[in-house]
Design an enzyme around this catalytic site. Structure first.
Site, PDB file in Angstrom:
ATOM      1  N   TYR A  53     -13.326 -89.745 -27.879  1.00 31.42           N
ATOM      2  CA  TYR A  53     -14.177 -90.614 -28.689  1.00 31.42           C
ATOM      3  C   TYR A  53     -15.585 -90.726 -28.101  1.00 31.42           C
ATOM      4  O   TYR A  53     -15.763 -90.854 -26.891  1.00 31.42           O
ATOM      5  CB  TYR A  53     -13.569 -92.009 -28.803  1.00 31.42           C
ATOM      6  CG  TYR A  53     -12.345 -92.097 -29.686  1.00 31.42           C
ATOM      7  CD1 TYR A  53     -11.928 -91.014 -30.467  1.00 31.42           C
ATOM      8  CD2 TYR A  53     -11.589 -93.258 -29.764  1.00 31.42           C
ATOM      9  CE1 TYR A  53     -10.812 -91.094 -31.279  1.00 31.42           C
ATOM     10  CE2 TYR A  53     -10.476 -93.351 -30.575  1.00 31.42           C
ATOM     11  CZ  TYR A  53     -10.089 -92.271 -31.328  1.00 31.42           C
ATOM     12  OH  TYR A  53      -8.979 -92.364 -32.129  1.00 31.42           O
ATOM     13  N   SER A 104      -7.685 -94.848 -39.935  1.00 29.66           N
ATOM     14  CA  SER A 104      -8.480 -94.786 -41.166  1.00 29.66           C
ATOM     15  C   SER A 104      -7.803 -95.523 -42.327  1.00 29.66           C
ATOM     16  O   SER A 104      -7.659 -94.976 -43.420  1.00 29.66           O
ATOM     17  CB  SER A 104      -8.747 -93.325 -41.565  1.00 29.66           C
ATOM     18  OG  SER A 104      -9.806 -93.236 -42.484  1.00 29.66           O
ATOM     19  N   GLY A 133     -11.913 -94.144 -44.606  1.00 27.43           N
ATOM     20  CA  GLY A 133     -13.293 -93.805 -44.262  1.00 27.43           C
ATOM     21  C   GLY A 133     -14.337 -94.471 -45.133  1.00 27.43           C
ATOM     22  O   GLY A 133     -15.458 -93.965 -45.278  1.00 27.43           O
ATOM     23  N   GLY A 134     -13.980 -95.603 -45.721  1.00 26.99           N
ATOM     24  CA  GLY A 134     -14.910 -96.337 -46.586  1.00 26.99           C
ATOM     25  C   GLY A 134     -14.789 -95.984 -48.053  1.00 26.99           C
ATOM     26  O   GLY A 134     -15.400 -96.648 -48.904  1.00 26.99           O
TER      27      GLY A 134
END
Length: 300
Positions: free
Chosen positions: A53, A210, A214-215
């Site tokens: 990350y 997620s 992812g929106g």
């Protein structure tokens, strides 16, 4: 905060705070410490990160914040992952994108994670991606060494299909405690390819990455996204809930598999929205209404 007990040494919050985008939050180590404490104070003590990350930088940034407050680490459950190799500024020795699940790399990565995080043990270590070249015996040997040394207390996987999970399980000396997979109302594959069945059969619990797709749950303009939003908001009317993200988390939390969503936000109000979802329990008809909206067709 609801919790799930995985083993004698691992109890995790139903809501997990994810550090995938930690570097995007642009917090000083002092501000990050305050944020971690704020997240803890509203009930979330479980933190999910990974060596890769932030271009292999998030673990160290988190560790730098933890070092400012003696004793805070003991209040947290820390999960990290290893195995994905990607060339970047922080890892110039990596020449190509590949997976490394060898004993040597797992041990080296775990040691580096311990150093980065400023701790002498990890609560949970996951193999981040299955490799077609994975040797289960090597993974098992690495896990055994890390467990016997006290450096890692529990082990699991991420993004494994049922056959891959079974293969590794057949080699390790103790149960793999979780499979961290993508789950959202817009990503239902785990309910259709046997992954969720396999997790439940083994009496363990999945972590969901997620969960907001992812929106796309908020901003997707396709027919599918619109139908899922409409279904969630219609159900929310019954519960007096209009926050779309809260309804998504309620969809996940309501499943009998005891899914643990990972909330990767740097905003405390977003994490609180996820916590509030614990007040809502969708029944099977409501849950399947969202499921059908995502499928775009009726059930058989």
């Amino acid at each position: 905060m609801e919790t799930v007990r995985f083993t004698d040494t691992l109890t995790m919050d139903r809501i997990i705070h994810g550090h995938w985008r930690l570097k995007d939050w642009k917090l000083s180590k002092e501000d990050l410490l305050k944020f971690v404490e704020s997240v803890r104070d509203i009930g979330v003590r479980t933190i999910d990160t990974a060596d890769i990350y932030g271009g292999y930088s998030c673990e160290e940034a988190f560790g730098d914040a933890l070092k400012l407050k003696k004793g805070l680490r003991e209040e947290l459950i820390i999960i990290t992952k290893c195995g994905i190799m990607v060339p970047c500024e922080n890892r110039p020795e990596i020449k190509s994108h590949h997976y490394d699940n060898t004993r040597k790399h797992i041990l080296k990565s775990a040691e580096r994670s311990l150093k980065n995080l400023g701790t002498d043990y990890l609560d949970l270590l996951l193999i981040h991606r299955p490799s077609p070249f994975m040797d289960p015996a090597e993974v098992s040997e690495a896990f055994r060494e890390l467990f016997q040394s006290g450096k890692v207390r529990n082990f699991g996987v991420s993004n494994f299909k049922p056959s891959q999970f079974d293969l590794l399980s057949s080699s390790v000396d103790f149960p793999l405690v979780t499979n961290q997979v993508e789950i959202s109302p817009l990503h239902l594959n785990v309910f259709q390819d046997g992954t969720m069945d396999n997790i439940m059969m083994r009496r363990t619990y999945p972590m969901a990455w997620s969960p907001l797709a992812g929106g796309d749950i908020f901003s997707g303009n396709g027919e599918r996204e619109k139908n899922v939003r409409s279904a969630l908001l219609a159900i929310g009317e019954k519960y007096g809930e209009h926050r779309l993200d809260t309804l998504v988390y309620a969809f996940l939390l309501s499943h009998p598999a005891k899914i643990l969503p990972i909330v990767g936000s740097g905003k405390i109000e977003r994490i609180q929205n996820a916590i509030d979802a614990q007040k809502i329990r969708l029944n099977s008809e409501e849950w399947l209404t969202v499921y059908k909206a995502s499928l775009g067709k009726s059930l058989p």
